[in-house]
Write an enzyme that holds these catalytic residues in place. Structure first.
Site, PDB file in Angstrom:
ATOM      1  N   TYR A 149       0.859  -1.229  -0.038  1.00  0.00           N
ATOM      2  CA  TYR A 149       0.003  -0.082  -0.151  1.00  0.00           C
ATOM      3  C   TYR A 149       0.845   1.042  -0.002  1.00  0.00           C
ATOM      4  CZ  TYR A 149      -4.439   2.366   0.793  1.00  0.00           C
ATOM      5  OH  TYR A 149      -5.624   3.013   0.558  1.00  0.00           O
ATOM      6  N   LYS A 181     -20.129 -20.960 -11.736  1.00  0.00           N
ATOM      7  CA  LYS A 181     -18.785 -20.654 -12.827  1.00  0.00           C
ATOM      8  C   LYS A 181     -17.812 -20.168 -12.575  1.00  0.00           C
ATOM      9  CE  LYS A 181     -20.285 -20.787 -17.609  1.00  0.00           C
ATOM     10  NZ  LYS A 181     -20.911 -21.617 -18.024  1.00  0.00           N
TER      11      LYS A 181
END
Length: 395
Positions: A37, A92
């Protein structure tokens, strides 16, 4: 009832759903945080701003697919909306990861119009390396896929169309070989005229099936060139015939492909098909005709269904994870017909090779089984090569 309870328990326990997010980098120390970060993250940000292609180098975009729907055509259940579609989309996404190592987010969009759906997908597309559209009603799915393909620099793929088409085509080519027939000399009946049916017929035509040898049948009967009110997609397969019913069309047919609904093909009609015919009854969960009835009445016919409790399951999982793996590996900007044909051929040939399950090519083995490890070895490579050959791949 047992299946219902087991399925509900599977989705609920021990943690609701089928997906989670995992870290790919260490994030345990202050040094890790500095790099992951602020301030370290500013460096890849600057690199991507200067060279957008660096996004594939420094982020997960190149291995990230969005599985997107509006829930307007969920499996065989119909228009139940985006919220109800989430278990299917999670499944999926899970298969993308399980089969081909592709990370996928399921995204269910509550969009009141086709235009708003397209705009939403386009707006979020920078996140992803590819878009997998799913369970969208016809003809909206054709419009959505076409416009997104034109607008976006990443592959857009409607699995209900092209995934079905690839697996059906691979199975059919093998069945034809066993029946000593070819695409160029068969009469075909397609029961159903939705997205999967139209895409499948388009691919078979590209592979050599004469368009005039196809009779497409929907709820109103045969799609013929004197019928009023046909949309442009059905009109593409309107035939010049005086026949009007499935009963007339199937007499002497070599191939029946059902992408419609349960129990629409009767024993009476089955008996009128040509010798050594091929029958793909792909309606789920109940096929157009009971496969056991076909075997009893017409043992000369090769049968495939969409179910895994019968031989020759036509299952899209044999295509979409591996096709996207190849497209992502090639950093393709689109999925072309050449790539679909490459996937078809790669899938078709697997049952002709040494099988780790000791299965032998024949009337009850015309497609590999789901999770066959050879799928990942063969199909992505074929698709990536086709992308490079046709200019769809980025350097």
């Amino acid at each position: 009832m047992t299946l219902k309870l087991n399925a509900l328990d599977y989705h609920e326990l021990p943690t609701p759903g089928k997906l989670s997010i995992n870290l790919t980098k260490a994030m345990e120390t202050e040094q890790d945080l500095l790099l992951a970060y602020t301030p370290g993250v500013a460096e890849p940000v600057r690199s991507i701003a200067n060279n957008p292609a660096d996004v594939y180098k420094y982020t997960a975009k190149g291995n990230l697919v969005a599985v997107i729907t509006n829930g307007s055509a969920i499996l065989g259940l119909g228009n139940l909306g985006p919220l109800a579609s989430k278990p299917v989309m999670e499944g999926k996404a899970a298969l993308f990861k399980r089969c081909a190592g592709v990370d996928a987010f399921d995204i269910e969009i509550d969009a009141p119009t086709t235009a708003s759906f397209i705009e939403t997908v386009a707006n979020i597309s920078p996140t992803f390396g590819g878009i997998n559209l799913e369970d969208i009603k016809s003809p909206d799915c054709f419009i959505i896929e076409r416009e997104l393909t034109e607008r976006l620099p990443i592959p857009v793929f409607h699995d209900d169309q092209h995934g079905t088409a690839v697996v059906v085509a691979a199975a059919l080519l093998n069945a034809l070989e066993l029946q000593n027939k070819t695409l160029t000399n068969i009469q075909t009946v397609c029961l159903g005229a939705g997205a999967a049916a139209i895409a499948t017929m388009r691919l078979l035509v590209a592979l050599g099936l004469p368009r005039e040898a196809i009779t497409m049948v929907d709820r109103q009967g045969i799609i013929h060139n004197r019928r009023q009110g046909l949309n442009s997609y059905k009109a593409e397969f309107a035939t010049n015939t005086d026949m009007r019913t499935l009963k007339e069309a199937i007499k002497g047919a070599d191939l029946f492909i059902g992408l419609s609904g349960p129990n629409l093909l009767t024993a009476e009609l089955l008996r009128t098909m040509n010798e050594r015919a091929i029958l793909f009854a792909l309606s789920n969960p109940e096929p157009e005709i009971d496969p056991e009835l076909v075997h009893a009445l017409r043992p000369d016919i090769i049968v495939a269904t969409g179910r895994n409790d019968y031989p020759n399951q036509v299952n899209n999982v044999l295509c979409f994870p591996y096709l996207f793996r190849g497209a992502l590996d090639a950093r393709a900007c689109q999925i072309t017909q050449t790539m679909l044909i490459a996937a078809t051929e790669a899938l078709r040939t697997l049952v002709h090779q040494n099988d780790e399950l000791a299965l032998k090519f024949g009337p009850t083995y015309i497609l590999p089984k789901p999770f066959d490890p050879r799928l990942l070895k063969k199909i992505p490579q074929a698709v990536a090569s086709a992308a490079k050959e046709t200019g769809a791949a980025r350097p």
